[in-house]
Scaffold this active site. Structure first.
Site, PDB file in Angstrom:
ATOM      1  N   SER A 116      41.247  39.359  38.917  1.00  0.00           N
ATOM      2  CA  SER A 116      41.089  40.749  39.341  1.00  0.00           C
ATOM      3  C   SER A 116      42.399  41.500  39.521  1.00  0.00           C
ATOM      4  O   SER A 116      43.149  41.696  38.580  1.00  0.00           O
ATOM      5  CB  SER A 116      40.264  40.764  40.626  1.00  0.00           C
ATOM      6  OG  SER A 116      39.986  42.071  40.999  1.00  0.00           O
ATOM      7  N   HIS A 117      42.674  41.869  40.768  1.00  0.00           N
ATOM      8  CA  HIS A 117      43.848  42.695  41.079  1.00  0.00           C
ATOM      9  C   HIS A 117      45.086  41.843  41.339  1.00  0.00           C
ATOM     10  O   HIS A 117      46.139  42.382  41.649  1.00  0.00           O
ATOM     11  CB  HIS A 117      43.546  43.526  42.320  1.00  0.00           C
ATOM     12  CG  HIS A 117      43.105  42.665  43.469  1.00  0.00           C
ATOM     13  ND1 HIS A 117      41.850  42.094  43.507  1.00  0.00           N
ATOM     14  CD2 HIS A 117      43.753  42.238  44.563  1.00  0.00           C
ATOM     15  CE1 HIS A 117      41.750  41.366  44.602  1.00  0.00           C
ATOM     16  NE2 HIS A 117      42.885  41.428  45.264  1.00  0.00           N
ATOM     17  N   ASP A 288      42.178  48.198  38.234  1.00  0.00           N
ATOM     18  CA  ASP A 288      42.805  46.882  38.400  1.00  0.00           C
ATOM     19  C   ASP A 288      42.733  46.095  37.089  1.00  0.00           C
ATOM     20  O   ASP A 288      42.250  46.600  36.061  1.00  0.00           O
ATOM     21  CB  ASP A 288      42.177  46.115  39.567  1.00  0.00           C
ATOM     22  CG  ASP A 288      40.735  45.737  39.306  1.00  0.00           C
ATOM     23  OD1 ASP A 288      40.099  46.355  38.427  1.00  0.00           O
ATOM     24  OD2 ASP A 288      40.225  44.821  39.978  1.00  0.00           O
ATOM     25  N   ASP A 290      40.887  43.715  35.842  1.00  0.00           N
ATOM     26  CA  ASP A 290      39.612  43.479  35.147  1.00  0.00           C
ATOM     27  C   ASP A 290      38.710  44.711  35.116  1.00  0.00           C
ATOM     28  O   ASP A 290      37.564  44.625  34.663  1.00  0.00           O
ATOM     29  CB  ASP A 290      38.868  42.285  35.759  1.00  0.00           C
ATOM     30  CG  ASP A 290      38.491  42.503  37.207  1.00  0.00           C
ATOM     31  OD1 ASP A 290      39.238  43.194  37.921  1.00  0.00           O
ATOM     32  OD2 ASP A 290      37.441  41.991  37.636  1.00  0.00           O
ATOM     33  N   ASP A 292      37.231  46.635  37.449  1.00  0.00           N
ATOM     34  CA  ASP A 292      36.132  46.988  38.354  1.00  0.00           C
ATOM     35  C   ASP A 292      36.589  47.869  39.516  1.00  0.00           C
ATOM     36  O   ASP A 292      35.782  48.552  40.124  1.00  0.00           O
ATOM     37  CB  ASP A 292      35.359  45.752  38.845  1.00  0.00           C
ATOM     38  CG  ASP A 292      36.231  44.697  39.469  1.00  0.00           C
ATOM     39  OD1 ASP A 292      37.458  44.913  39.564  1.00  0.00           O
ATOM     40  OD2 ASP A 292      35.695  43.644  39.866  1.00  0.00           O
ATOM     41  N   ARG A 293      37.883  47.873  39.829  1.00  0.00           N
ATOM     42  CA  ARG A 293      38.364  48.723  40.926  1.00  0.00           C
ATOM     43  C   ARG A 293      38.900  50.054  40.395  1.00  0.00           C
ATOM     44  O   ARG A 293      39.353  50.119  39.247  1.00  0.00           O
ATOM     45  CB  ARG A 293      39.509  48.040  41.667  1.00  0.00           C
ATOM     46  CG  ARG A 293      39.106  46.771  42.338  1.00  0.00           C
ATOM     47  CD  ARG A 293      40.271  46.216  43.126  1.00  0.00           C
ATOM     48  NE  ARG A 293      39.850  45.021  43.828  1.00  0.00           N
ATOM     49  CZ  ARG A 293      40.403  44.577  44.941  1.00  0.00           C
ATOM     50  NH1 ARG A 293      41.413  45.224  45.477  1.00  0.00           N
ATOM     51  NH2 ARG A 293      39.966  43.484  45.521  1.00  0.00           N
ATOM     52  N   LYS A 389      31.057  46.394  40.473  1.00  0.00           N
ATOM     53  CA  LYS A 389      31.655  47.706  40.636  1.00  0.00           C
ATOM     54  C   LYS A 389      32.303  48.088  39.316  1.00  0.00           C
ATOM     55  O   LYS A 389      32.565  47.224  38.481  1.00  0.00           O
ATOM     56  CB  LYS A 389      32.652  47.702  41.790  1.00  0.00           C
ATOM     57  CG  LYS A 389      33.715  46.630  41.739  1.00  0.00           C
ATOM     58  CD  LYS A 389      34.441  46.585  43.057  1.00  0.00           C
ATOM     59  CE  LYS A 389      35.624  45.631  43.030  1.00  0.00           C
ATOM     60  NZ  LYS A 389      35.266  44.270  43.428  1.00  0.00           N
TER      61      LYS A 389
HETATM   62  C1  G16 Z   1      36.439  41.289  45.296  1.00  0.00           C
HETATM   63  C2  G16 Z   1      35.012  41.549  45.652  1.00  0.00           C
HETATM   64  C3  G16 Z   1      34.906  42.765  46.507  1.00  0.00           C
HETATM   65  C4  G16 Z   1      35.792  42.650  47.713  1.00  0.00           C
HETATM   66  C5  G16 Z   1      37.211  42.388  47.261  1.00  0.00           C
HETATM   67  C6  G16 Z   1      38.172  42.137  48.406  1.00  0.00           C
HETATM   68  O1  G16 Z   1      36.907  42.296  44.465  1.00  0.00           O
HETATM   69  O2  G16 Z   1      34.214  41.711  44.515  1.00  0.00           O
HETATM   70  O3  G16 Z   1      33.576  42.912  46.865  1.00  0.00           O
HETATM   71  O4  G16 Z   1      35.751  43.799  48.489  1.00  0.00           O
HETATM   72  O5  G16 Z   1      37.231  41.245  46.462  1.00  0.00           O
HETATM   73  O6  G16 Z   1      37.852  40.959  49.012  1.00  0.00           O
HETATM   74  P1  G16 Z   1      38.807  40.304  50.069  1.00  0.00           P
HETATM   75  O7  G16 Z   1      38.981  41.333  51.144  1.00  0.00           O
HETATM   76  O8  G16 Z   1      38.065  39.087  50.515  1.00  0.00           O
HETATM   77  O9  G16 Z   1      40.129  40.004  49.402  1.00  0.00           O
HETATM   78  P2  G16 Z   1      37.747  41.957  43.161  1.00  0.00           P
HETATM   79  O10 G16 Z   1      38.081  43.290  42.570  1.00  0.00           O
HETATM   80  O11 G16 Z   1      38.946  41.198  43.649  1.00  0.00           O
HETATM   81  O12 G16 Z   1      36.854  41.116  42.324  1.00  0.00           O
END
Ligand code: G16
Length: 560
Positions: A116-117, A288, A290, A292-293, A389
């Site tokens: 992801s990010h 981000d 991938d 989704d953000r 998302k």
């Molecule tokens: C993932 C989840 C999100 C979550 C985020 C942050 O996002 O899909 O629902 O809000 O992590 O999670 P944490 O606060 O536990 O780091 P992504 O974009 O990283 O897949």
């Protein structure tokens, strides 16, 4: 080509426990012999007999190790009875695109390769997650099964001799132990782009973006941060909506994101914020790794908090053709997300749900037809068009709102606050702290705030006083399947509705990241400076949690 599967002996690795969204570790962990293979075998086994004859989607954000992992997955799927795979060209598919493909093709699920990010490259992060047949991240019961299997694994199955070229679209059929196995390497972008065209009014948006309907082209700055969205952004915003080339930047997906940290927030999308702050753009957006953000900023880098973004889109949802056609059901947000959308829901007479952090918690409500729009403070916004998302969807939703109202982003927000009041919100991240003291801090704080004597206490700072109404470790019962998720974050709710929330991130790859969320509602005083309005509550949060003492940190690494 006739090939046969073989069985390879292995032993368990510690810690193959999926976090908030899949297993995320440093690349050097995933490349250890058998590490990736073990985890993939557990994903396939967690599906039970449904894996036989199944269709799966495979793709990722193009970061370092994606191609290699894709090849391993193809060989292992072949050996484990999967009958067909849809693989993104070069292993590339955004997370929303995987979700869309799973749903469109009625697949059993998909394997998504992304951290992801988190930064990419040989020294940085990689990740693997499984999405189920509804297109959403596997729920806790499923990921627990994967983890349990990972603690006892003894062997995995693979067709070691299977060679596949994933650089070109096309179909290859193999004969594996007498059964056909089909691999379709597909164009990464087209299904997703068509899906967006079904949801939004592209003709109207094209006239708006090009300036045909307004007399001047919209000035956009869209930053893909060298993540997977680059090819999707070019196809949608340049080819379909007619934006000019200078509206998009960093649109080549790179294995290390060109050294960028592809996390769309005010700290890591600095380049975008600086450029847009000069006043030449109507809208700035970043995604981000991938896809989704999303982060949305207006002229002069006017920042839209993700909580406000969700509330504004909720308010105007019916300007989007998809919702005109399918209706507007309920709204939802994760617990730490500011409750701005709750006010819109109350006004419109919609159900509003508060779920734990993690997009997987929205899936059941969407499948049950009770939820159509949701979001999280962590820069996630999306709808029931898929079960992830969706960053590009969020920008198209904002363009639709801008086109519909004929207003700029700052004006839209100020108008929103004048109707509903404003939830000032900030999140402080303390990244890569030592885990043990963080666990001690959370335990001490939980003990303190759940002591019955805590409710009713008053805290003062900067001339403001807050009286504790309730405090707990958030627990959630899914309204659909009644599953219970406990210990989802410490929260203190004050009598005026303001909140302090603290939890440890479930997406880091090493150490602990502490997240401190501050949400403060003002009915009338809506034009203040967020950092000043929130300072008293931040000081109180640091006092109650004793964060500096436990972590040794005097300042967060990221403020959003
Ligand atoms: C993932 C989840 C999100 C979550 C985020 C942050 O996002 O899909 O629902 O809000 O992590 O999670 P944490 O606060 O536990 O780091 P992504 O974009 O990283 O897949």
């Amino acid at each position: 080509m006739a090939l046969s599967a073989s069985t390879v002996k292995t032993t368990p690795f510690e810690g193959q426990k999926p976090g908030t969204s899949g297993l995320r570790k440093k690349v050097k962990v995933f490349v250890e012999p058998n590490y990736t293979e073990n985890f993939i075998q557990c994903i396939l086994d967690a599906n039970g007999s449904a894996i036989n004859g199944s269709l799966l989607v495979v793709g990722g954000d193009g970061r370092y190790y994606c191609k290699k992992a894709t090849e391993i997955i193809v060989r292992m799927c072949a050996a484990n009875g999967v009958s067909r795979l849809l693989v993104g060209q070069n292993g590339i598919l955004s997370t929303p695109a995987v979700s869309s493909l799973i749903r469109h093709n009625k697949a059993l699920g998909g394997i998504v390769l992304t951290a992801s990010h988190n930064p990419g490259g040989p020294e940085n992060d990689f990740g693997i997650k499984f999405n189920c047949e509804n297109g959403g991240p596997a729920p806790d019961a499923f990921t627990n099964k994967i983890y349990d299997l990972s603690t006892a694994i003894k062997e995995y199955k693979i067709v070691a001799g299977l060679q596949i070229d994933i650089s070109k679209p096309g179909t290859s059929t193999f004969d594996i132990n007498g059964k056909p196995f089909v691999v379709d390497v597909i164009d990464s972008v087209s299904n997703y782009v068509n899906h967006m065209k079904e949801i939004f009014d592209f003709a109207k948006l094209r006239d708006y973006v090009s300036g045909k309907s307004t007399g001047k082209p919209l000035k956009m700055r869209i930053d893909s941060m060298n993540g997977v969205t680059g090819s999707y952004v070019r196809e949608i915003f340049l080819t379909n909506l007619g934006a000019s080339e200078d509206c998009v930047v960093h649109t080549t997906p790179l294995e290390d994101f060109g050294g960028l940290h592809p996390d769309p927030n005010l700290t890591y999308a600095k380049d975008l914020v600086e450029t847009v702050s000069k006043g030449d753009y109507d809208i700035g957006a970043a995604f981000d790794g991938d896809g989704d953000r999303n982060m949305i900023i207006g002229n002069k880098a006017f920042f839209v908090t993700p909580s406000d973004s969700l509330a504004v889109i909720a308010h105007y949802l019916e300007c989007i053709p998809y919702f005109q056609k399918n209706g507007v059901q309920g709204f939802a947000r994760s617990m730490p997300t500011a409750s701005a959308v709750d006010l819109v829901g109350a006004k419109l007479g919609k159900e509003v749900f508060e779920v734990p952090t993690g997009w997987k918690y929205f899936g059941n409500l969407m499948d049950a037809g009770r939820l159509c729009l949701c979001g999280e403070e962590s820069f996630g916004t999306g709808s029931n068009h898929i079960r992830e998302k969706d960053g590009i969807w969020a920008v198209l939703a904002w363009l639709s709102v801008m086109q519909h109202t004929g207003k700029g982003i700052e004006e839209i927000l100020k108008n929103h606050w004048s109707i509903y009041g404003r939830n000032y919100f900030t999140r402080y991240d303390y990244e890569e702290c030592d885990l043990d003291p963080c666990n001690q801090m959370m335990a001490a704080m939980e003990k303190n705030i759940t002591n019955p004597a805590f409710a009713g206490k008053s805290y003062s700072s900067g001339g403001k006083t807050y009286k504790v109404k309730v405090a707990d470790n958030f627990s959630y019962t899914d309204p659909v399947d009644k599953s219970v998720s406990t210990k989802q974050g410490l929260r203190i709710v004050f009598e005026d509705g303001s909140r302090i929330v603290m939890r440890l991130s479930g997406t880091g790859s090493s150490g602990a990241t502490v997240r401190l969320y501050i949400d403060s509602y003002e009915k009338d005083n809506v034009l203040g400076k967020a950092s000043e309005m929130l300072k008293p509550l931040i000081d109180i949060a640091l006092e109650i949690s004793e964060l500096p003492k436990f972590t040794g940190r005097n300042a967060p690494t990221v403020i959003t």
